[in-house]
Enzyme design. Structure first.
Site, PDB file in Angstrom:
ATOM      1  N   SER A 210    -135.663  27.033  24.907  1.00 44.63           N
ATOM      2  CA  SER A 210    -134.797  25.863  24.798  1.00 44.63           C
ATOM      3  C   SER A 210    -133.411  26.307  24.334  1.00 44.63           C
ATOM      4  O   SER A 210    -132.790  27.152  24.989  1.00 44.63           O
ATOM      5  CB  SER A 210    -135.417  24.829  23.863  1.00 44.63           C
ATOM      6  OG  SER A 210    -134.758  23.590  23.982  1.00 44.63           O
ATOM      7  N   ASP A 420    -141.356  20.015  32.606  1.00 46.75           N
ATOM      8  CA  ASP A 420    -140.489  19.927  31.428  1.00 46.75           C
ATOM      9  C   ASP A 420    -139.946  18.507  31.320  1.00 46.75           C
ATOM     10  O   ASP A 420    -139.222  18.038  32.193  1.00 46.75           O
ATOM     11  CB  ASP A 420    -139.344  20.928  31.555  1.00 46.75           C
ATOM     12  CG  ASP A 420    -138.557  21.088  30.264  1.00 46.75           C
ATOM     13  OD1 ASP A 420    -138.324  20.086  29.570  1.00 46.75           O
ATOM     14  OD2 ASP A 420    -138.150  22.227  29.957  1.00 46.75           O
ATOM     15  N   HIS A 457    -142.044  21.334  28.055  1.00 48.03           N
ATOM     16  CA  HIS A 457    -140.898  22.056  27.493  1.00 48.03           C
ATOM     17  C   HIS A 457    -141.359  23.132  26.507  1.00 48.03           C
ATOM     18  O   HIS A 457    -141.878  22.814  25.432  1.00 48.03           O
ATOM     19  CB  HIS A 457    -139.954  21.080  26.803  1.00 48.03           C
ATOM     20  CG  HIS A 457    -138.667  21.694  26.372  1.00 48.03           C
ATOM     21  ND1 HIS A 457    -137.738  22.190  27.258  1.00 48.03           N
ATOM     22  CD2 HIS A 457    -138.150  21.919  25.139  1.00 48.03           C
ATOM     23  CE1 HIS A 457    -136.709  22.665  26.599  1.00 48.03           C
ATOM     24  NE2 HIS A 457    -136.938  22.520  25.306  1.00 48.03           N
TER      25      HIS A 457
END
Length: 527
Positions: A210, A420, A457
C-alpha cells in the site's frame, strides 16, 4: 551468489554520510552470514559523526539486549524475536523550513548479532510511515538488519497528519512522509550498519504494501542507487489526484444519485451476481474472478432489478450506481479520467461505503469542517482534481523511467490483488505498461508484476495469497533467478488448500484441467 551489482551502488549514499565513520571500500559488502558486530559498537558513541544532507542527527541511543520486547522502538514493550541484537534509535530534524517545524523524525534500527549480511527496510500503510515492530519482527527473525522510521509523523498527529493546529497544510511533514523520511532513514541505516559490523550490507531491500509499496517505488524512482530490490505490494501509485478520485468516487456517486449509501444487503447481492456471472472467464468456476477484463458486470447487475431483499427491492437506480462504481471517474461527456473498481471486489467492504472526508478535508481543502457531501461527481473530476494535483504532486510516485535503477542492477517485484477494495490493480498494470513503453522488452529484466485473483488489499479475500514474495525477490537479485510464477496458497472450498502459481503480467492463468486446487492444473498464457 551474484555480488557484482553491489559495485558502485553506494557512491551516492556515502556522499551523504560524514566520513567520520570508518568505511569499507565501496562494493566490498559483507558476504551474508560472514560478519559479527564489532566489540563496543552498540553504544551511542560508536555512531558519533552520523550525518545526512539536509538534516541534523540530534540524538542517538543504542542498547544491546536479548530481544523479546522492544526497549527503544515504539510502542515500547512490543513483541520482537528473542535473539541477541543491538536496538538503535536515531532522531533527526530538518529544522525550520518555510515557517514550519522544527520536525523530529525517529529511525529505529535492529541489528542482530547473527547477521545475514543484508539490510531490509520496511514500510508503512495508510497515513503511517511505519507499521512498527510487528512489521520489523519477521525480518529480524530471518537474520536481517531491519530499519523503519516514522518520517517525522508521530502518532499524536494521526489521523490528520498534514494539517497544523491552525489547519494549514504542513508541507514539511508532507515532504518527509512522501519520500524524504525514507531517503534519510536509508542513508543513516546503511552507515550505521557499516559502523556496527565493520562492513556494509551486501544487499539492501525494501519491503512494503500500500503506502509502503509506494514508499519503495519512490526510492527506485528518486534514488535508484539505494536499494538492490524493492517488493512493492499493491503500491499506492498515482497518489496526487487519480488514486484519490478513484477512492472517493463510490461515495460521491452514491450520494449524488441516491442521497446516501446503498444498503449492505443490496451491495452483497450485487457482489454475488457479478462474481457468479464472471467467475468462469478463465475456464474454471472456482469462486474467483480471474479475468475481470472479460466481465460484463453491467449485464450481471441489470438481471437483479426487481429482486426483493430484506433491505428492499433492487431498483434500476441502485444498479446504475453500482455500474458507475465499476466504471470509475469520468467527465460529463463520458471521457474516462481514471480507473474504476474491479469486478470481483467485495462491494460491502473497501471504500464503497466510506465517506471520503480524509482526502477532501486534508488534501483538497485543508479544512476539517468541510462536508464531503457538497462535492458532486463533476466537482471531483474538475475543481477538486485541480486542487489535489496542485497540492499532492510529490505523492504521485508514477515516474516510469526506471532505467537508472535497472542499470544499477535493481529489481522490482510488484504484486496486486485483483479484488483490491481500496484501489484497483489496474493502477499497477497502468504503471507497468508505462514502464514497458519506455524500456521495451528489457522491462522484465528489472520489473515484474503479478496479479492475484480474489485477493483484497495487501491480504485477505477468497483467493490464494502470495507465499513469501520477498524470498522470490531475494533469489532474483542475488542469484539471477527471475520469478516465472509467484507461489500463492489459500483455503479451498472443501476445507483443504488451494494453490496457484500467479503469472507475470501480461500473462494470465489458464486452466488446463485436473485438480482445480493444484497449481499444476494451471499454466501461464497470453491474454
Amino acid at each position: 551468489m551474484n555480488t557484482s551489482s553491489r559495485r558502485g551502488r553506494r557512491t551516492a549514499a556515502f556522499l551523504l554520510v560524514a566520513t567520520a565513520l570508518v568505511a569499507a571500500p565501496l562494493g566490498a559488502g559483507a558476504e551474508p552470514g560472514s560478519v559479527q558486530p564489532a566489540p563496543g559498537s552498540c553504544t551511542p558513541g560508536a555512531l558519533a559523526g552520523l550525518e545526512v544532507v539536509g538534516a541534523e542527527v540530534s540524538a542517538v541511543d543504542a542498547v544491546a539486549h536479548d530481544g523479546g520486547t522492544t526497549r527503544l522502538t515504539v510502542p515500547l514493550g512490543s513483541a520482537m524475536p528473542a535473539q541477541p541484537l543491538c536496538e538503535m534509535q536515531l532522531t533527526l530534524t530538518h529544522g525550520v523550513e518555510g515557517g514550519l517545524g522544527p520536525d523530529e523524525a525517529q529511525v529505529w534500527l535492529w541489528l542482530p548479532d547473527e547477521w545475514n549480511g543484508r539490510l531490509q527496510a520496511v514500510g508503512g500503510g495508510g497515513t503511517r510511515a511505519t507499521n512498527g515492530p510487528a512489521a520489523m519482527a519477521p525480518a529480524l527473525a530471518d537474520g536481517y538488519a531491519v530499519v523503519a522510521s516514522d518520517s517525522g509523523v508521530p502518532e499524536t498527529r494521526q489521523p490528520n497528519i498534514f494539517l497544523t493546529a491552525e489547519q494549514d497544510f504542513d508541507w514539511q511533514l508532507f515532504e518527509n512522509w512522501t519520500y524524504r523520511g525514507v531517503r534519510d532513514m536509508t542513508v543513516l541505516a546503511q552507515a550505521a550498519v557499516e559502523a556496527h559490523y565493520g562492513a556494509p550490507a551486501a544487499y539492501s531491500y525494501w519491503n512494503g504494501c500500500s503506502n509502503g509499496g509506494r514508499q519503495g517505488m519512490a526510492m527506485a524512482q528518486r534514488f535508484p542507487d539505494l536499494y538492490d530490490g524493492v517488493l512493492a505490494a499493491a503500491p499506492a501509485l498515482y497518489g496526487a489526484d487519480r488514486l484519490n478520485m478513484t477512492m472517493s468516487w463510490p461515495a460521491v456517486v452514491q450520494n449524488e444519485r441516491l442521497g446516501g449509501f446503498l444498503p449492505t444487503c443490496k451491495l452483497a447481492a450485487m457482489r454475488d451476481a457479478v462474481a457468479a456471472s464472471c467467475d468462469g472467464a478463465d475456464g474454471l468456476e472456482d469462486g474467483l474472478v480471474s479475468r475481470p477484463e472479460l466481465c460484463d458486470e453491467r449485464a450481471a447487475l441489470e438481471r437483479l432489478v426487481g429482486t426483493k431483499l430484506p433491505c428492499g427491492k433492487v431498483r434500476k437506480a441502485d444498479v446504475a450506481v453500482a455500474a458507475e462504481i465499476f466504471r470509475g471517474p469520468h467527465e460529463a461527456d463520458g471521457r474516462a479520467v481514471w480507473y474504476g473498481h474491479t469486478p470481483g471486489i467485495d462491494l460491502t467492504g473497501g471504500v464503497v461505503r466510506v465517506p471520503p472526508s480524509f482526502a477532501l478535508q486534508n488534501f483538497a481543502f485543508a479544512d476539517l469542517s468541510y462536508d464531503w457531501r457538497e462535492v458532486s461527481t463533476t466537482d471531483l473530476v474538475t475543481t477538486v482534481r485541480d486542487r489535489l494535483q496542485g497540492r499532492l504532486e510529490l505523492l504521485a510516485t508514477a515516474d516510469p523511467a526506471l532505467d537508472t535503477f535497472a542499470e544499477h542492477g535493481g529489481k522490482v517485484l510488484m504484486w496486486h490483488g485483483l479484488a483490491d477494495g481500496l484501489f484497483p490493480a489496474d493502477q499497477s498494470v497502468h504503471y507497468y505498461d508505462e514502464v514497458r513503453t519506455l524500456s521495451g522488452a528489457s522491462t522484465d529484466d528489472f520489473l515484474r508484476l503479478f496479479l492475484a485473483p480474489g485477493v483484497d488489499h495487501c491480504r485477505g479475500g477468497a483467493g490464494p495469497q502470495p507465499v513469501d514474495p520477498f524470498a522470490a525477490l531475494v533469489r532474483w537479485v542475488e542469484d539471477g533467478e527471475a520469478p516465472q510464477t509467484l507461489a500463492a496458497s489459500g483455503p479451498a472450498a472443501d476445507g483443504g488448500t488451494r494453490e496457484r502459481g500467479l503469472c507475470p503480467y501480461p500473462q494470465v492463468q489458464v486452466y488446463r484441467g485436473g485438480d482445480p486446487d493444484a497449481a499444476t492444473s494451471f499454466a501461464c498464457g497470453s491474454a
